[in-house]
Design a protein around this motif. Structure first.
Motif, PDB file in Angstrom:
ATOM      1  N   ASP A  66       0.828  -1.203   0.000  1.00 45.98           N
ATOM      2  CA  ASP A  66       0.000   0.000   0.000  1.00 45.98           C
ATOM      3  C   ASP A  66       0.873   1.268   0.000  1.00 45.98           C
ATOM      4  O   ASP A  66       0.611   2.206  -0.755  1.00 45.98           O
ATOM      5  N   SER A  67       1.913   1.267   0.829  1.00 43.22           N
ATOM      6  CA  SER A  67       2.827   2.426   0.870  1.00 43.22           C
ATOM      7  C   SER A  67       3.430   2.673  -0.498  1.00 43.22           C
ATOM      8  O   SER A  67       3.479   3.805  -0.983  1.00 43.22           O
ATOM      9  N   LEU A  68       3.903   1.588  -1.125  1.00 41.83           N
ATOM     10  CA  LEU A  68       4.635   1.740  -2.390  1.00 41.83           C
ATOM     11  C   LEU A  68       3.700   1.973  -3.568  1.00 41.83           C
ATOM     12  O   LEU A  68       4.081   2.621  -4.545  1.00 41.83           O
ATOM     13  N   ARG A  69       2.453   1.491  -3.479  1.00 46.64           N
ATOM     14  CA  ARG A  69       1.498   1.744  -4.565  1.00 46.64           C
ATOM     15  C   ARG A  69       1.277   3.252  -4.730  1.00 46.64           C
ATOM     16  O   ARG A  69       1.219   3.774  -5.846  1.00 46.64           O
ATOM     17  N   GLY A  70       1.166   3.947  -3.596  1.00 47.35           N
ATOM     18  CA  GLY A  70       0.926   5.392  -3.643  1.00 47.35           C
ATOM     19  C   GLY A  70       2.059   6.164  -4.294  1.00 47.35           C
ATOM     20  O   GLY A  70       1.836   7.206  -4.906  1.00 47.35           O
ATOM     21  N   VAL A  71       3.278   5.658  -4.170  1.00 51.69           N
ATOM     22  CA  VAL A  71       4.440   6.358  -4.749  1.00 51.69           C
ATOM     23  C   VAL A  71       4.984   5.615  -5.966  1.00 51.69           C
ATOM     24  O   VAL A  71       6.152   5.803  -6.341  1.00 51.69           O
ATOM     25  N   SER A  72       4.152   4.780  -6.598  1.00 53.06           N
ATOM     26  CA  SER A  72       4.692   3.973  -7.707  1.00 53.06           C
ATOM     27  C   SER A  72       5.184   4.855  -8.859  1.00 53.06           C
ATOM     28  O   SER A  72       6.136   4.501  -9.550  1.00 53.06           O
ATOM     29  N   CYS A  73       4.571   6.049  -9.035  1.00 56.20           N
ATOM     30  CA  CYS A  73       5.072   6.961 -10.089  1.00 56.20           C
ATOM     31  C   CYS A  73       6.492   7.443  -9.754  1.00 56.20           C
ATOM     32  O   CYS A  73       7.299   7.709 -10.662  1.00 56.20           O
ATOM     33  N   VAL A  74       6.812   7.508  -8.467  1.00 56.09           N
ATOM     34  CA  VAL A  74       8.172   7.893  -8.046  1.00 56.09           C
ATOM     35  C   VAL A  74       9.128   6.716  -8.269  1.00 56.09           C
ATOM     36  O   VAL A  74      10.252   6.882  -8.749  1.00 56.09           O
ATOM     37  N   LEU A  75       8.663   5.508  -7.958  1.00 51.79           N
ATOM     38  CA  LEU A  75       9.511   4.321  -8.128  1.00 51.79           C
ATOM     39  C   LEU A  75       9.860   4.117  -9.602  1.00 51.79           C
ATOM     40  O   LEU A  75      10.973   3.707  -9.938  1.00 51.79           O
ATOM     41  N   ARG A  76       8.884   4.387 -10.454  1.00 54.80           N
ATOM     42  CA  ARG A  76       9.126   4.216 -11.897  1.00 54.80           C
ATOM     43  C   ARG A  76       9.899   5.391 -12.485  1.00 54.80           C
ATOM     44  O   ARG A  76      10.249   5.372 -13.667  1.00 54.80           O
ATOM     45  N   GLY A  77      10.138   6.421 -11.672  1.00 59.20           N
ATOM     46  CA  GLY A  77      10.925   7.576 -12.132  1.00 59.20           C
ATOM     47  C   GLY A  77      10.146   8.522 -13.038  1.00 59.20           C
ATOM     48  O   GLY A  77      10.731   9.358 -13.720  1.00 59.20           O
ATOM     49  N   GLU A  78       8.797   8.419 -13.007  1.00 54.05           N
ATOM     50  CA  GLU A  78       7.992   9.348 -13.822  1.00 54.05           C
ATOM     51  C   GLU A  78       8.032  10.745 -13.209  1.00 54.05           C
ATOM     52  O   GLU A  78       7.868  11.742 -13.916  1.00 54.05           O
ATOM     53  N   VAL A  79       8.194  10.809 -11.901  1.00 55.95           N
ATOM     54  CA  VAL A  79       8.451  12.083 -11.222  1.00 55.95           C
ATOM     55  C   VAL A  79       9.696  11.884 -10.361  1.00 55.95           C
ATOM     56  O   VAL A  79       9.995  10.769  -9.948  1.00 55.95           O
ATOM     57  N   PHE A  80      10.407  12.967 -10.109  1.00 54.11           N
ATOM     58  CA  PHE A  80      11.646  12.932  -9.322  1.00 54.11           C
ATOM     59  C   PHE A  80      12.588  11.812  -9.797  1.00 54.11           C
ATOM     60  O   PHE A  80      12.971  10.929  -9.007  1.00 54.11           O
ATOM     61  N   PRO A  81      12.956  11.828 -11.078  1.00 54.56           N
ATOM     62  CA  PRO A  81      13.745  10.701 -11.605  1.00 54.56           C
ATOM     63  C   PRO A  81      15.131  10.580 -10.974  1.00 54.56           C
ATOM     64  O   PRO A  81      15.736  11.585 -10.589  1.00 54.56           O
ATOM     65  N   GLU A  82      15.559   9.347 -10.875  1.00 52.62           N
ATOM     66  CA  GLU A  82      16.902   9.046 -10.373  1.00 52.62           C
ATOM     67  C   GLU A  82      17.923   9.619 -11.348  1.00 52.62           C
ATOM     68  O   GLU A  82      17.667   9.633 -12.548  1.00 52.62           O
ATOM     69  N   GLY A  83      19.055  10.072 -10.826  1.00 53.20           N
ATOM     70  CA  GLY A  83      20.102  10.541 -11.730  1.00 53.20           C
ATOM     71  C   GLY A  83      19.990  12.023 -12.032  1.00 53.20           C
ATOM     72  O   GLY A  83      20.869  12.596 -12.664  1.00 53.20           O
ATOM     73  N   ASP A  84      18.886  12.691 -11.580  1.00 54.89           N
ATOM     74  CA  ASP A  84      18.805  14.149 -11.714  1.00 54.89           C
ATOM     75  C   ASP A  84      19.897  14.776 -10.864  1.00 54.89           C
ATOM     76  O   ASP A  84      20.281  14.216  -9.832  1.00 54.89           O
ATOM     77  N   ALA A  85      20.327  15.961 -11.289  1.00 58.34           N
ATOM     78  CA  ALA A  85      21.363  16.647 -10.499  1.00 58.34           C
ATOM     79  C   ALA A  85      20.790  17.028  -9.137  1.00 58.34           C
ATOM     80  O   ALA A  85      21.494  17.056  -8.125  1.00 58.34           O
ATOM     81  N   GLU A  86      19.477  17.262  -9.091  1.00 56.95           N
ATOM     82  CA  GLU A  86      18.853  17.708  -7.853  1.00 56.95           C
ATOM     83  C   GLU A  86      18.704  16.563  -6.858  1.00 56.95           C
ATOM     84  O   GLU A  86      18.405  15.438  -7.241  1.00 56.95           O
ATOM     85  N   LYS A  87      18.912  16.878  -5.567  1.00 58.64           N
ATOM     86  CA  LYS A  87      18.683  15.883  -4.512  1.00 58.64           C
ATOM     87  C   LYS A  87      17.266  16.130  -3.989  1.00 58.64           C
ATOM     88  O   LYS A  87      16.989  17.163  -3.381  1.00 58.64           O
ATOM     89  N   TYR A  88      16.359  15.212  -4.252  1.00 57.65           N
ATOM     90  CA  TYR A  88      14.964  15.418  -3.868  1.00 57.65           C
ATOM     91  C   TYR A  88      14.759  15.124  -2.394  1.00 57.65           C
ATOM     92  O   TYR A  88      15.381  14.244  -1.824  1.00 57.65           O
ATOM     93  N   ARG A  89      13.828  15.911  -1.799  1.00 58.74           N
ATOM     94  CA  ARG A  89      13.525  15.763  -0.374  1.00 58.74           C
ATOM     95  C   ARG A  89      12.044  15.454  -0.195  1.00 58.74           C
ATOM     96  O   ARG A  89      11.188  16.179  -0.716  1.00 58.74           O
ATOM     97  N   ALA A  90      11.771  14.380   0.550  1.00 56.61           N
ATOM     98  CA  ALA A  90      10.382  13.995   0.834  1.00 56.61           C
ATOM     99  C   ALA A  90      10.152  14.047   2.339  1.00 56.61           C
ATOM    100  O   ALA A  90      11.090  13.897   3.129  1.00 56.61           O
ATOM    101  N   ILE A  91       8.892  14.274   2.724  1.00 56.95           N
ATOM    102  CA  ILE A  91       8.530  14.208   4.153  1.00 56.95           C
ATOM    103  C   ILE A  91       7.282  13.361   4.314  1.00 56.95           C
ATOM    104  O   ILE A  91       6.333  13.499   3.535  1.00 56.95           O
ATOM    105  N   ASP A  92       7.320  12.447   5.287  1.00 64.19           N
ATOM    106  CA  ASP A  92       6.168  11.600   5.595  1.00 64.19           C
ATOM    107  C   ASP A  92       5.573  12.127   6.900  1.00 64.19           C
ATOM    108  O   ASP A  92       6.179  12.006   7.971  1.00 64.19           O
ATOM    109  N   ILE A  93       4.399  12.732   6.796  1.00 65.47           N
ATOM    110  CA  ILE A  93       3.767  13.429   7.928  1.00 65.47           C
ATOM    111  C   ILE A  93       2.913  12.441   8.725  1.00 65.47           C
ATOM    112  O   ILE A  93       1.993  11.835   8.183  1.00 65.47           O
ATOM    113  N   GLY A  94       3.218  12.267  10.019  1.00 72.47           N
ATOM    114  CA  GLY A  94       2.489  11.287  10.845  1.00 72.47           C
ATOM    115  C   GLY A  94       2.838   9.876  10.411  1.00 72.47           C
ATOM    116  O   GLY A  94       1.982   9.055  10.126  1.00 72.47           O
ATOM    117  N   THR A  95       4.135   9.603  10.388  1.00 73.48           N
ATOM    118  CA  THR A  95       4.658   8.348   9.813  1.00 73.48           C
ATOM    119  C   THR A  95       4.335   7.117  10.658  1.00 73.48           C
ATOM    120  O   THR A  95       4.320   6.000  10.141  1.00 73.48           O
TER     121      THR A  95
END
Ligand code: SAM
Length: 254
Positions: A66-95
């Protein structure tokens, strides 16, 4: 029962399901870390209440998948792709016990994931586990989301904000949107969800500088539970009065 004497169940091996449902496949290293996450949560649950979901198959479906289904677009690199020069920051609120942020941090070690919760015991457990696993991309924070959203160091500084089972959607948005940079994405994990709710939440999102881009409905792969994930974009700065004082978002939802 002492921790040493606990027998841990193996998480189910469902590699086909990962691939078919997420378009992403964990490697052996990910699977090992998922198992350790499970084992340590089961152990810690004997000391204090982290989660009621401790049976292996249920844990796999309702926490990991369930956790990974919600971020599957991130896992597939459709958003925040791996290898970008930018270091992406995520926050999980009420983890809580680390969901959905911990599995995301395992699956995408290039993203810095902050696990935020107001309960020190839970955060302390997650910090120790991150250290045990040598996960330098995990940061932990014991605080209320309302306080963090007002801190200069955190306000408008994250690319991705996640909230699962933390309260009504409008409350989660008041926590999440102030923390996002312009162009950042919020993902709200919901169960049942209706078009009327989307319409109503659109007004709240606009108030906070966001817009709902997509609502994805799906069912969980083993027990066919109904889920919805809401994907929002931050399009302009959140007005300074948000988030309101600690407790107010829940007492008087927007
Ligand atoms: N997200 C996890 C999950 O889906 O399994 C945990 C959900 S648990 C029901 C809700 C968690 O949110 C609790 O651990 C609670 O301490 C935390 N929480 C609630 N309100 C919060 C706030 N305003 N700031 C930070 N944490 C909060």
């Amino acid at each position: 029962m002492s921790q040493d004497s606990l027998q841990h169940s193996r998480l189910p091996d469902l590699s086909d399901v990962w691939h078919e449902t997420l378009g992403w496949q964990p490697d052996a290293g990910h699977l090992l870390e998922f198992q350790t996450l499970y084992d340590r949560i089961v152990d810690a649950n004997t000391q204090f209440n982290l989660t009621r979901i401790v049976e292996a198959e249920e844990f796999w479906e309702k926490h990991l998948w369930d956790s990974l289904r919600g971020v599957s677009c991130v896992l597939r690199g459709e958003v925040f792709p791996e290898g970008d020069a930018e270091k992406y920051r995520a926050i999980d609120i009420g983890t809580g016990a680390g969901f959905p942020g911990f599995p995301l941090a395992i699956a995408r070690p290039d993203i810095e994931v902050t696990l935020l919760d107001s309960t020190h015991k839970k955060v302390n457990f997650l910090q120790q586990l991150a250290e045990e696993l040598g996960m330098e991309n995990i940061k932990t924070m014991t605080a209320r989301a309302e306080e963090v959203g007002r801190k200069n160091s955190d306000r408008e500084s994250y690319d991705l904000a996640l909230a699962r089972a933390v309260g009504p959607a409008s409350v989660c948005l008041e926590y999440a949107l102030p923390l996002l940079k312009i162009g950042g994405m919020a993902i709200l994990y919901r169960g049942h969800w209706t078009e009327e709710e989307t319409e109503k939440l659109s007004t709240t999102a606009a108030q906070l500088g966001g817009v709902i881009s997509t609502v994805e409905a799906f069912t969980t792969p083993l027990t066919r539970g109904v889920r919805n994930c809401l994907y929002l974009s931050k399009i302009k700065p959140t007005p300074a009065q948000f988030p309101r004082a600690v407790g107010l978002p829940k007492q008087k939802p927007l």
